[in-house]
Design a protein around this motif. Structure first.
Motif, PDB file in Angstrom:
ATOM      1  N   ALA A 116       0.864  -1.177   0.000  1.00  0.00           N
ATOM      2  CA  ALA A 116       0.000   0.000   0.000  1.00  0.00           C
ATOM      3  C   ALA A 116       0.898   1.224   0.000  1.00  0.00           C
ATOM      4  N   SER A 117       0.464   2.283  -0.656  1.00  0.00           N
ATOM      5  CA  SER A 117       1.252   3.508  -0.677  1.00  0.00           C
ATOM      6  C   SER A 117       0.886   4.385   0.512  1.00  0.00           C
ATOM      7  N   VAL A 118       1.798   5.279   0.893  1.00  0.00           N
ATOM      8  CA  VAL A 118       1.628   6.141   2.053  1.00  0.00           C
ATOM      9  C   VAL A 118       1.860   7.587   1.646  1.00  0.00           C
ATOM     10  N   GLN A 119       0.997   8.474   2.120  1.00  0.00           N
ATOM     11  CA  GLN A 119       1.184   9.912   1.949  1.00  0.00           C
ATOM     12  C   GLN A 119       1.197  10.544   3.329  1.00  0.00           C
ATOM     13  N   LEU A 120       2.299  11.195   3.670  1.00  0.00           N
ATOM     14  CA  LEU A 120       2.445  11.785   4.989  1.00  0.00           C
ATOM     15  C   LEU A 120       1.943  13.220   4.991  1.00  0.00           C
ATOM     16  N   PRO A 121       1.472  13.691   6.138  1.00  0.00           N
ATOM     17  CA  PRO A 121       1.119  15.109   6.264  1.00  0.00           C
ATOM     18  C   PRO A 121       2.385  15.927   6.504  1.00  0.00           C
ATOM     19  N   GLY A 122       2.223  17.220   6.613  1.00  0.00           N
ATOM     20  CA  GLY A 122       3.357  18.049   6.983  1.00  0.00           C
ATOM     21  C   GLY A 122       3.704  17.878   8.449  1.00  0.00           C
ATOM     22  N   GLY A 123       4.925  18.271   8.828  1.00  0.00           N
ATOM     23  CA  GLY A 123       5.343  18.163  10.207  1.00  0.00           C
ATOM     24  C   GLY A 123       6.202  16.949  10.444  1.00  0.00           C
ATOM     25  N   SER A 124       6.478  16.699  11.708  1.00  0.00           N
ATOM     26  CA  SER A 124       7.333  15.577  12.070  1.00  0.00           C
ATOM     27  C   SER A 124       6.505  14.468  12.688  1.00  0.00           C
ATOM     28  N   GLY A 125       6.863  13.242  12.356  1.00  0.00           N
ATOM     29  CA  GLY A 125       6.124  12.086  12.831  1.00  0.00           C
ATOM     30  C   GLY A 125       6.652  11.587  14.166  1.00  0.00           C
TER      31      GLY A 125
ATOM     32  N   ALA B  75      -8.243  16.781   3.428  1.00  0.00           N
ATOM     33  CA  ALA B  75      -8.681  17.158   4.765  1.00  0.00           C
ATOM     34  C   ALA B  75      -8.050  16.257   5.822  1.00  0.00           C
ATOM     35  N   ILE B  76      -7.886  14.979   5.496  1.00  0.00           N
ATOM     36  CA  ILE B  76      -7.251  14.049   6.436  1.00  0.00           C
ATOM     37  C   ILE B  76      -5.817  14.475   6.718  1.00  0.00           C
ATOM     38  N   ARG B  77      -5.079  14.778   5.672  1.00  0.00           N
ATOM     39  CA  ARG B  77      -3.672  15.142   5.846  1.00  0.00           C
ATOM     40  C   ARG B  77      -3.524  16.510   6.510  1.00  0.00           C
ATOM     41  N   SER B  78      -4.406  17.444   6.162  1.00  0.00           N
ATOM     42  CA  SER B  78      -4.304  18.764   6.789  1.00  0.00           C
ATOM     43  C   SER B  78      -4.655  18.707   8.271  1.00  0.00           C
TER      44      SER B  78
ATOM     45  N   VAL C 257      -2.151   9.229   5.087  1.00  0.00           N
ATOM     46  CA  VAL C 257      -3.118   8.474   4.291  1.00  0.00           C
ATOM     47  C   VAL C 257      -2.444   7.204   3.775  1.00  0.00           C
ATOM     48  N   ILE C 258      -3.052   6.069   4.058  1.00  0.00           N
ATOM     49  CA  ILE C 258      -2.594   4.788   3.521  1.00  0.00           C
ATOM     50  C   ILE C 258      -3.541   4.396   2.400  1.00  0.00           C
ATOM     51  N   ASN C 259      -3.056   4.401   1.172  1.00  0.00           N
ATOM     52  CA  ASN C 259      -3.881   4.052   0.016  1.00  0.00           C
ATOM     53  C   ASN C 259      -3.823   2.545  -0.198  1.00  0.00           C
TER      54      ASN C 259
ATOM     55  N   ASN D 148     -17.025  14.844  -2.165  1.00  0.00           N
ATOM     56  CA  ASN D 148     -16.426  15.410  -0.956  1.00  0.00           C
ATOM     57  C   ASN D 148     -17.255  16.619  -0.535  1.00  0.00           C
ATOM     58  N   ARG D 149     -18.075  16.451   0.485  1.00  0.00           N
ATOM     59  CA  ARG D 149     -19.049  17.476   0.842  1.00  0.00           C
ATOM     60  C   ARG D 149     -18.508  18.449   1.876  1.00  0.00           C
ATOM     61  N   ALA D 150     -18.849  19.709   1.687  1.00  0.00           N
ATOM     62  CA  ALA D 150     -18.398  20.756   2.604  1.00  0.00           C
ATOM     63  C   ALA D 150     -18.930  20.512   4.013  1.00  0.00           C
ATOM     64  N   GLU D 151     -20.150  19.939   4.136  1.00  0.00           N
ATOM     65  CA  GLU D 151     -20.735  19.721   5.456  1.00  0.00           C
ATOM     66  C   GLU D 151     -19.907  18.746   6.297  1.00  0.00           C
ATOM     67  N   TRP D 152     -19.135  17.877   5.650  1.00  0.00           N
ATOM     68  CA  TRP D 152     -18.402  16.848   6.377  1.00  0.00           C
ATOM     69  C   TRP D 152     -16.973  17.247   6.727  1.00  0.00           C
ATOM     70  N   ARG D 153     -16.459  18.307   6.120  1.00  0.00           N
ATOM     71  CA  ARG D 153     -15.036  18.606   6.284  1.00  0.00           C
ATOM     72  C   ARG D 153     -14.673  18.891   7.747  1.00  0.00           C
ATOM     73  N   THR D 154     -15.412  19.777   8.402  1.00  0.00           N
ATOM     74  CA  THR D 154     -15.083  20.111   9.787  1.00  0.00           C
ATOM     75  C   THR D 154     -15.256  18.915  10.716  1.00  0.00           C
ATOM     76  N   PRO D 155     -16.409  18.196  10.698  1.00  0.00           N
ATOM     77  CA  PRO D 155     -16.515  17.035  11.588  1.00  0.00           C
ATOM     78  C   PRO D 155     -15.490  15.947  11.275  1.00  0.00           C
ATOM     79  N   LEU D 156     -15.091  15.809   9.995  1.00  0.00           N
ATOM     80  CA  LEU D 156     -14.056  14.837   9.647  1.00  0.00           C
ATOM     81  C   LEU D 156     -12.761  15.163  10.391  1.00  0.00           C
ATOM     82  N   GLN D 157     -12.351  16.418  10.315  1.00  0.00           N
ATOM     83  CA  GLN D 157     -11.120  16.805  10.979  1.00  0.00           C
ATOM     84  C   GLN D 157     -11.255  16.719  12.501  1.00  0.00           C
ATOM     85  N   GLN D 158     -12.438  17.036  13.024  1.00  0.00           N
ATOM     86  CA  GLN D 158     -12.657  16.912  14.464  1.00  0.00           C
ATOM     87  C   GLN D 158     -12.548  15.457  14.920  1.00  0.00           C
ATOM     88  N   HIS D 159     -13.072  14.538  14.115  1.00  0.00           N
ATOM     89  CA  HIS D 159     -12.974  13.120  14.464  1.00  0.00           C
ATOM     90  C   HIS D 159     -11.523  12.651  14.440  1.00  0.00           C
ATOM     91  N   ILE D 160     -10.758  13.091  13.456  1.00  0.00           N
ATOM     92  CA  ILE D 160      -9.344  12.708  13.389  1.00  0.00           C
ATOM     93  C   ILE D 160      -8.593  13.255  14.603  1.00  0.00           C
TER      94      ILE D 160
END
Length: 471
Positions: free
Chosen positions: A62-71, A88-91, A96-98, A296-308
């Protein structure tokens, strides 16, 4: 299974183990335990998995995409490139594991000749369906992450997918308790919607879903024409995720997806969350304007990030919410003939040997005492605020019969000035701001003595607690 009524949170561990046995036997097929050998590598760009068991072996990556910052970073496994907004997940701070499920369980194959890494190990005539096979693949990815030393990825893992991959994400979260956050999107038949509701809603039929691809286990074929014969339904699969994070995203504009039946599954499973003291850990959100499938719905972006932030980064505490679109609102009281028990914290029955255990949740936010009203002995109404946002909020009212049964009820709600109601489900609304009356719908007016039902609504303006009366 012997009819004993559970009374403690510890009892749920045993109940969950029994539900899992039923789900694997009749719905998904068997998901085997960890193979004898699982090895692999984790880097900032990929994960490799090598499996050996009983003289057979298979590999996938599986491929991996890292967010910014240090792990190291928490991660969300995205099935098939179709799931929650990866940007939104990475921000939000998660990798992200594809993951390509088709490498593990391929579509387009007959049930007698299934293909993929799972079936290379367990045989192409295995009765296990693709959804359980895909779940097995994610579990092997987690095995490799756990053994990698945690230099790149942490073991705080979420999973998401849409459509067929939403079915897969739902199964992944239910069948592996290491998943901290499960996020199925528009999963449709063979996903979140209750099997018993699908025939009456006009969603994709169970026989169609069973025949389109070998998603479900072979044994499910005996129930496509009569799901009432199943000893389990999907509200119990929702409950298998409890008390871990669950964010179900749905589309009320496509009846073929069964959103009404999905809302019933969420409401039923939410009762287990509440009984475990984890009612704030489940979200069901179908109140969206865009009808496009898997947008990708605007209504879900904020709760998605809150859940993460809450479940993967451990830096947030936003409560879950139930936001059901009025055009696709199911009613739990039409389906259940059980009441939610009050569970104590103390153990009464030890978990079965060798079964994974789920610790009772800690640090859950408390719910303030409800506002009640109504004549003693007739009926009462209690209010709780489910969620709030700038310019609006969501409320829920529980109507409870007194010592005698009811054949109908009416709840008066008086708000402070400036508060309005824009949508309401599970009842009939009349009046205008600030004074409203809600009468029962055709299906929830009859309540047994001490029985209860709920209705929900969306409010505009500043969130406020109404004064309630019940007749």
């Amino acid at each position: 299974m012997d009819g004993t009524r559970i009374s403690s949170k510890a009892d749920w561990r045993c109940q969950r183990a029994q539900v899992r046995e039923l789900v694997e036997r009749y719905v998904y097929g068997d998901k085997p335990a960890k193979p004898s050998s699982v090895t692999g590598t984790v880097s900032g760009s990929s994960i490799t998995v090598n499996v050996s068991h009983n003289g057979r072996s298979s590999s996938f990556s599986a491929s991996v995409q890292l967010p910014g910052g240090s792990g190291p970073f928490p991660a969300v496994v995205v099935l098939g490139g179709f799931g929650a907004d990866t940007a939104a997940i990475r921000s939000a701070g998660a990798a992200v594991i594809n993951y390509d499920p088709y490498v593990v369980g391929r579509e387009g194959t007959p049930r007698s000749n299934k293909q993929g890494a799972f079936y290379s190990i367990y045989g192409n005539t295995s009765s296990t369906g693709l959804l359980a096979a895909w779940s097995w693949g994610v579990s092997r990815i987690i095995d490799v992450i756990e053994s990698s030393g945690g230099n790149v990825l942490r073991t705080d893992i979420g999973v998401t997918g849409c459509s067929r991959f939403g079915k897969g994400a739902f199964a992944v979260g239910a069948l592996d308790q290491r998943i901290a956050l499960t996020m199925p999107i528009e999963s449709g038949s063979a996903g979140v919607p209750i099997f018993r509701g699908i025939p009456g809603e006009g969603a994709q039929s169970l026989s169609s879903a069973y025949g389109e691809q070998p998603w479900l286990g072979d044994a499910f074929g005996s129930f496509t024409g009569n799901p009432n014969n199943l000893p389990v339904d999907t509200h119990e699969i929702v409950a298998m995720v409890a008390p871990r994070g669950l964010f179900i995203m749905d589309n009320p504009h496509i009846a073929n997806l069964g959103p009404r039946s999905a809302s019933v599954a969420a409401l039923g499973g939410a009762e287990v969350y509440k009984a475990l003291g984890a009612g704030d850990n489940i979200t069901y959100w179908s109140d969206v304007s865009d009808g496009s499938h898997c947008a990708n719905r605007a209504e879900w972006r904020t709760p998605l990030q809150q859940h993460i932030q809450k479940y993967l980064l451990k830096t947030g505490n936003a409560p879950g919410t139930i936001r059901i679109a009025s055009k696709a609102a199911g009613n739990l009281s039409q389906w259940r003939d059980w009441q939610t028990p009050t569970l104590t914290d103390g153990p009464t029955t030890p978990p079965p040997t060798g079964q994974p255990t789920t610790p009772p949740p800690t640090g859950q936010p408390t719910t303030p005492p409800p506002t009640t009203g109504g004549p003693t002995g007739a009926c009462s109404a209690s209010y709780r605020q489910v969620n709030s946002w700038q310019g609006g909020f969501q409320g829920e009212v529980t109507v409870r019969a007194g010592t005698s049964a009811l054949t109908g009820w009416s709840v008066g709600m008086s708000f402070p000035g400036g508060t309005t109601i824009s949508q309401l489900w599970n009842g009939t609304l009349s009046g205008s701001a600030p004074n409203y009356t809600v009468r029962n719908a055709s299906y929830n007016g009859s309540l047994a003595a001490n029985g209860s039902t709920t209705f929900g609504f969306l409010g505009g303006g500043t969130a406020a607690t109404p004064t309630l009366t019940c007749d």
